[in-house]
Design a protein around this motif. Structure first.
Motif, PDB file in Angstrom:
ATOM      1  N   UNK A 249     -15.071 105.857  59.264  1.00 31.77           N
ATOM      2  CA  UNK A 249     -15.309 104.439  59.525  1.00 31.77           C
ATOM      3  C   UNK A 249     -15.777 104.206  60.951  1.00 31.77           C
ATOM      4  N   UNK A 250     -15.195 104.928  61.898  1.00 33.28           N
ATOM      5  CA  UNK A 250     -15.543 104.777  63.302  1.00 33.28           C
ATOM      6  C   UNK A 250     -17.006 105.138  63.556  1.00 33.28           C
ATOM      7  N   UNK A 251     -17.453 106.234  62.963  1.00 35.98           N
ATOM      8  CA  UNK A 251     -18.846 106.636  63.113  1.00 35.98           C
ATOM      9  C   UNK A 251     -19.775 105.652  62.401  1.00 35.98           C
ATOM     10  N   UNK A 252     -19.357 105.155  61.238  1.00 40.84           N
ATOM     11  CA  UNK A 252     -20.173 104.165  60.515  1.00 40.84           C
ATOM     12  C   UNK A 252     -20.403 102.942  61.385  1.00 40.84           C
TER      13      UNK A 252
ATOM     14  N   UNK B 255     -10.545 115.427  53.637  1.00 43.67           N
ATOM     15  CA  UNK B 255     -11.646 116.232  53.084  1.00 43.67           C
ATOM     16  C   UNK B 255     -12.654 115.399  52.291  1.00 43.67           C
ATOM     17  N   UNK B 256     -12.215 114.205  51.868  1.00 47.60           N
ATOM     18  CA  UNK B 256     -13.095 113.336  51.079  1.00 47.60           C
ATOM     19  C   UNK B 256     -13.238 111.991  51.798  1.00 47.60           C
ATOM     20  N   UNK B 257     -14.023 111.943  52.881  1.00 45.94           N
ATOM     21  CA  UNK B 257     -14.137 110.708  53.668  1.00 45.94           C
ATOM     22  C   UNK B 257     -14.840 109.587  52.913  1.00 45.94           C
ATOM     23  N   UNK B 258     -14.139 108.471  52.767  1.00 48.66           N
ATOM     24  CA  UNK B 258     -14.665 107.336  52.006  1.00 48.66           C
ATOM     25  C   UNK B 258     -15.975 106.787  52.542  1.00 48.66           C
ATOM     26  N   UNK B 259     -16.074 106.675  53.870  1.00 52.57           N
ATOM     27  CA  UNK B 259     -17.205 105.948  54.448  1.00 52.57           C
ATOM     28  C   UNK B 259     -18.511 106.739  54.502  1.00 52.57           C
TER      29      UNK B 259
END
Length: 429
Positions: free
Chosen positions: A253-256, A306-310
């Motif tokens: 989320x932070x990178x998004x 391991x499965x990042x939502x964003x």
């Protein structure tokens, strides 16, 4: 503001609906139909503003017609009513941008507190709301404190048992009232799976007014854009020319949010997606194969995902902007290298914690000549007191926010990662 469901583009909603729903059909994330742009002349004026005024201006670019600017300003002021981010020099061309000066000592305070203000504003009928969220460390505390004592709002926080630091746990598992916490016998991905299963249960969702405060909620994501503009405002004209920002990544989320700030018009040269040994994204960017392996526990626990939502939002943004994913820098850092890096930073006169150390390590290794680098300090080192002290052989003093909670008893429940058990808890409590 119109948003569409990334899994079903036919589903389009306004900002209010997206905030209240959290997820769309088929557990799809919402994404803006229109990506606003701030042109260079307006950008120079925005950068001169104070943090609250500037943040209001940025958020209004997305929300515009739904919430008046004066109303938005009032709620932004309440949400960000704590010490704002500061920039700390590490070396001549690398600085840390510290985001951990809020009430729960982590960058998550920005998104969680803004979301709480939006729920308060948009819940015009005072309907009962259940916030269900999963945390790998810092989200839980930020959400718990943001919604603590709020009328008609019940918060349920899931976290992997034994896989967050003791002080992280103390921050949000000692509150009670409208805050309920459940330790799950499994990984963060197990917690996240339970949240998704709950959202997939349409009857349950309607019955308890289910919402999520993870970075899947658009209000949290938009709030995080604001501090990238703050970072840019704090550096010199020369440093702005070739700015590279290293972001510790868990759920991405932070990178998004950082990439959305670039989309808006902030001229950031490049980002580095920084992970620990849970390196699904770095491996994907390297070989084009999405191969999510079993989550492993590390000393940078908030990134044990391991499965990042964003990630789907990042792919959508690159597609929409016609950017090349190959231009996104990336890397992963092992625990042993993280420990070495913490020692290196200490020798440079800076006490860090594992997540920021990973970002510094990759920034240091990848920064090119004439580039200026910022790495995000996402949590106060005191939240990882035991780990950091053991590595640095140096005492970390507890700030008041932690000192006041350290001796309080934990109030958490515990269940296996089985949806029927979570559903029973949600319906009974």
């Amino acid at each position: 503001m119109k948003l569409y469901n990334l899994k079903d583009h036919r589903e389009q909603v306004d900002f209010e609906t997206a905030v209240k729903l959290g997820l769309g059909r088929q557990q799809g994330l919402f994404f803006p139909v229109k990506l606003p742009i701030i042109h260079s002349d307006e950008l120079s004026e925005i950068l001169k503003m104070d943090f609250i005024t500037r943040s209001t201006e940025i958020l209004s670019k997305f929300i515009y017609h739904e919430i008046s600017k004066s109303e938005l300003h009032k709620h932004v002021k309440k949400a960000f009513s704590f010490k704002h981010p500061i920039k700390t020099k590490i070396t001549e061309n690398i600085h840390c941008f510290e985001l951990f000066h809020g009430p729960t000592l982590a960058f998550k305070d920005f998104g969680a507190r803004f979301m709480a203000q939006m729920i308060l504003l948009l819940n015009k009928k005072n309907e009962s709301v259940t916030i269900l969220t999963a945390t790998s460390g810092d989200t839980g505390a930020a959400v718990a404190h943001a919604f603590y004592g709020m009328k008609n709002v019940r918060v349920i926080i899931l976290y992997p048992k034994g896989k967050i630091s003791e002080l992280q746990e103390k921050l949000f598992c000692t509150l009670d009232k409208n805050i309920k916490t459940i330790s799950i016998n499994g990984s963060f991905d197990d917690c996240q799976k339970l949240v998704k299963e709950a959202f997939n249960d349409k009857k349950l969702k309607e019955l308890i007014g289910l919402n999520s405060a993870n970075s899947i909620n658009i209000s949290r994501l938009l709030a995080q854009i604001c501090y990238y503009f703050e970072a840019f405002s704090l550096i010199s004209e020369e440093q702005r020319k070739n700015l590279v920002i290293a972001v510790p990544c868990g759920n991405f989320g932070n990178l998004t949010a950082g990439l959305l700030s670039k989309s808006l018009g902030l001229p950031i040269k490049s980002f580095i997606a920084c992970t620990n040994s849970n390196d699904t994204v770095p491996r994907f960017l390297k070989n084009g194969v999405w191969d999510a392996k079993k989550t492993v526990s590390t000393i940078s626990n908030a990134m044990d995902i391991s499965q990042p939502n964003n990630w789907t939002r990042i792919e959508e943004l690159f597609h929409r902007k016609k950017w090349n994913l190959k231009e996104l820098r990336f890397g992963s850092v092992s625990d042993s290298s993280t420990k070495e890096t913490l020692k290196e930073l200490f020798e440079l006169g800076y006490i860090s914690e594992p997540h920021a150390a990973i970002a510094y390590r990759l920034l240091r290794d990848q920064l090119k000549k004439n580039e200026f680098g910022l790495f995000l300090g996402t949590a106060h080192p005191a939240k990882f007191k035991n780990i950091v002290e053991k590595i640095l052989k140096n005492e970390i003093l507890l700030p008041d926010e932690l000192k006041s909670r350290v001796d309080l008893p934990l109030l958490s429940h515990n269940i296996n990662p089985v949806f029927s058990k979570l559903k029973k808890f949600l319906l009974e409590k």
